[in-house]
Design a protein around this motif. Structure first.
Motif, PDB file in Angstrom:
ATOM      1  N   ASP A 170       0.635  -1.085  -0.269  1.00  0.00           N
ATOM      2  CA  ASP A 170       0.052  -0.077  -0.046  1.00  0.00           C
ATOM      3  C   ASP A 170       0.867   1.359   0.004  1.00  0.00           C
ATOM      4  N   ASP A 171       2.178   1.132   0.113  1.00  0.00           N
ATOM      5  CA  ASP A 171       3.082   2.188  -0.123  1.00  0.00           C
ATOM      6  C   ASP A 171       2.832   2.936  -1.390  1.00  0.00           C
ATOM      7  N   THR A 172       2.473   4.304  -1.586  1.00  0.00           N
ATOM      8  CA  THR A 172       2.375   5.064  -2.622  1.00  0.00           C
ATOM      9  C   THR A 172       3.826   5.066  -3.395  1.00  0.00           C
ATOM     10  N   LEU A 173       4.611   5.440  -2.803  1.00  0.00           N
ATOM     11  CA  LEU A 173       5.960   5.713  -3.089  1.00  0.00           C
ATOM     12  C   LEU A 173       6.528   4.322  -3.930  1.00  0.00           C
ATOM     13  N   SER A 174       6.477   3.418  -3.238  1.00  0.00           N
ATOM     14  CA  SER A 174       6.931   2.144  -3.585  1.00  0.00           C
ATOM     15  C   SER A 174       6.614   1.608  -5.020  1.00  0.00           C
ATOM     16  N   TRP A 175       5.045   1.769  -5.373  1.00  0.00           N
ATOM     17  CA  TRP A 175       4.588   1.587  -6.633  1.00  0.00           C
ATOM     18  C   TRP A 175       4.910   2.429  -7.649  1.00  0.00           C
ATOM     19  N   MET A 176       5.483   3.559  -7.199  1.00  0.00           N
ATOM     20  CA  MET A 176       5.930   4.690  -8.285  1.00  0.00           C
ATOM     21  C   MET A 176       7.412   4.391  -8.746  1.00  0.00           C
ATOM     22  N   LEU A 177       8.272   3.597  -7.789  1.00  0.00           N
ATOM     23  CA  LEU A 177       9.456   3.480  -8.006  1.00  0.00           C
ATOM     24  C   LEU A 177       9.962   2.396  -8.546  1.00  0.00           C
ATOM     25  N   ILE A 178       9.112   1.261  -8.300  1.00  0.00           N
ATOM     26  CA  ILE A 178       9.379  -0.109  -8.905  1.00  0.00           C
ATOM     27  C   ILE A 178       9.427  -0.168 -10.390  1.00  0.00           C
ATOM     28  N   PRO A 179       8.442   0.644 -11.034  1.00  0.00           N
ATOM     29  CA  PRO A 179       8.544   0.322 -12.437  1.00  0.00           C
ATOM     30  C   PRO A 179       9.800   1.022 -13.111  1.00  0.00           C
ATOM     31  N   LEU A 180      10.654   2.091 -12.343  1.00  0.00           N
ATOM     32  CA  LEU A 180      11.744   2.491 -12.948  1.00  0.00           C
ATOM     33  C   LEU A 180      12.676   1.396 -13.191  1.00  0.00           C
TER      34      LEU A 180
ATOM     35  N   LEU B 270       4.569  -3.030 -16.461  1.00  0.00           N
ATOM     36  CA  LEU B 270       3.283  -2.361 -16.820  1.00  0.00           C
ATOM     37  C   LEU B 270       1.967  -2.679 -16.159  1.00  0.00           C
ATOM     38  N   VAL B 271       1.838  -4.103 -15.923  1.00  0.00           N
ATOM     39  CA  VAL B 271       0.690  -4.544 -15.106  1.00  0.00           C
ATOM     40  C   VAL B 271       0.827  -4.214 -13.724  1.00  0.00           C
ATOM     41  N   PHE B 272       1.939  -4.218 -13.281  1.00  0.00           N
ATOM     42  CA  PHE B 272       2.141  -3.860 -11.521  1.00  0.00           C
ATOM     43  C   PHE B 272       1.754  -2.180 -11.457  1.00  0.00           C
ATOM     44  N   SER B 273       2.233  -1.305 -12.519  1.00  0.00           N
ATOM     45  CA  SER B 273       1.890  -0.113 -12.337  1.00  0.00           C
ATOM     46  C   SER B 273       0.486   0.172 -12.710  1.00  0.00           C
ATOM     47  N   PHE B 274      -0.336  -0.434 -13.704  1.00  0.00           N
ATOM     48  CA  PHE B 274      -1.720  -0.292 -13.968  1.00  0.00           C
ATOM     49  C   PHE B 274      -2.585  -0.680 -12.736  1.00  0.00           C
ATOM     50  N   GLN B 275      -2.039  -1.794 -12.220  1.00  0.00           N
ATOM     51  CA  GLN B 275      -2.833  -2.335 -10.986  1.00  0.00           C
ATOM     52  C   GLN B 275      -2.920  -1.434  -9.860  1.00  0.00           C
ATOM     53  N   ARG B 276      -1.667  -0.927  -9.662  1.00  0.00           N
ATOM     54  CA  ARG B 276      -1.506  -0.236  -8.280  1.00  0.00           C
ATOM     55  C   ARG B 276      -2.106   1.088  -8.692  1.00  0.00           C
ATOM     56  N   TYR B 277      -2.141   1.567  -9.791  1.00  0.00           N
ATOM     57  CA  TYR B 277      -2.610   3.114 -10.060  1.00  0.00           C
ATOM     58  C   TYR B 277      -4.130   2.904  -9.907  1.00  0.00           C
TER      59      TYR B 277
ATOM     60  N   TYR C 131      -5.143   2.500  -6.674  1.00  0.00           N
ATOM     61  CA  TYR C 131      -5.352   3.867  -5.884  1.00  0.00           C
ATOM     62  C   TYR C 131      -6.382   4.768  -6.112  1.00  0.00           C
ATOM     63  N   GLN C 132      -6.808   4.779  -7.325  1.00  0.00           N
ATOM     64  CA  GLN C 132      -7.970   5.502  -7.897  1.00  0.00           C
ATOM     65  C   GLN C 132      -9.115   5.284  -7.281  1.00  0.00           C
ATOM     66  N   ILE C 133      -9.376   3.752  -7.116  1.00  0.00           N
ATOM     67  CA  ILE C 133     -10.742   3.484  -6.587  1.00  0.00           C
ATOM     68  C   ILE C 133     -10.395   3.546  -5.013  1.00  0.00           C
TER      69      ILE C 133
END
Length: 148
Positions: A55-65, A128-135, A138-140
């Motif tokens: 649930d850490d927002t920063l981690s799901w933004m950094l992992i796709p890098l 891509l799958v991880f990024s879209f799923q977490r995004y 988060y939106q929901i």
């Protein structure tokens, strides 16, 4: 002499650290020095997931890098492997003849291309799958908080 097979494998295995750039362009290559930054940030995102959970927002933004850097390096390995002998030697071995053996494609190069295609595609799609799923999760969650 810069060997195409070595460059293909270096790009695939050590590309996120920039070592292939140092092999091909020397230690003054700026992109070679900058490539470890998104790689390190991606590994930091993985460490944050282990510490704080998914649930850490920063981690799901950094992992796709990390994933996109690895996929980009795999694509670069494919491009290096598919470069013709003449173009390879003209770019990386300019003082040699056009058909020098250093730029030839061997079975090691072909295997490197196939491995880079297989694993690079897997890493790209997983990122891509991880990024879209977490995004979208988060939106929901944000929409649920607004509606309450």
């Amino acid at each position: 002499m810069k060997n195409k097979t070595i460059a293909t494998w270096l790009t695939f295995w050590t590309g996120p650290l920039g070592l292939h750039r140092f092999y091909l362009y020397g230690l003054t290559d700026m992109l070679g020095w900058l490539l470890p930054i998104p790689t390190a940030l991606g590994f930091y995102g993985l460490e944050r997931v282990q510490q704080f959970g998914q649930d850490d927002t920063l981690s799901w933004m950094l992992i796709p890098l990390l994933g996109f850097t690895m996929a980009g390096c795999a694509l670069n390995a494919i491009v290096y492997g598919l470069t013709s002998v003449e173009k390879w030697n003209a770019k990386f071995n300019p003082k040699s003849e056009a058909l020098h053996p250093a730029g030839r494609t061997h079975w090691g190069t072909i295997i490197g291309i196939a491995v880079a295609l297989l694993l690079g595609t897997t890493v790209l799609m997983s990122s891509l799958v991880f990024s879209f799923q977490r995004y979208f999760e988060y939106q929901i969650e944000a929409a649920r908080l607004i509606s309450q």
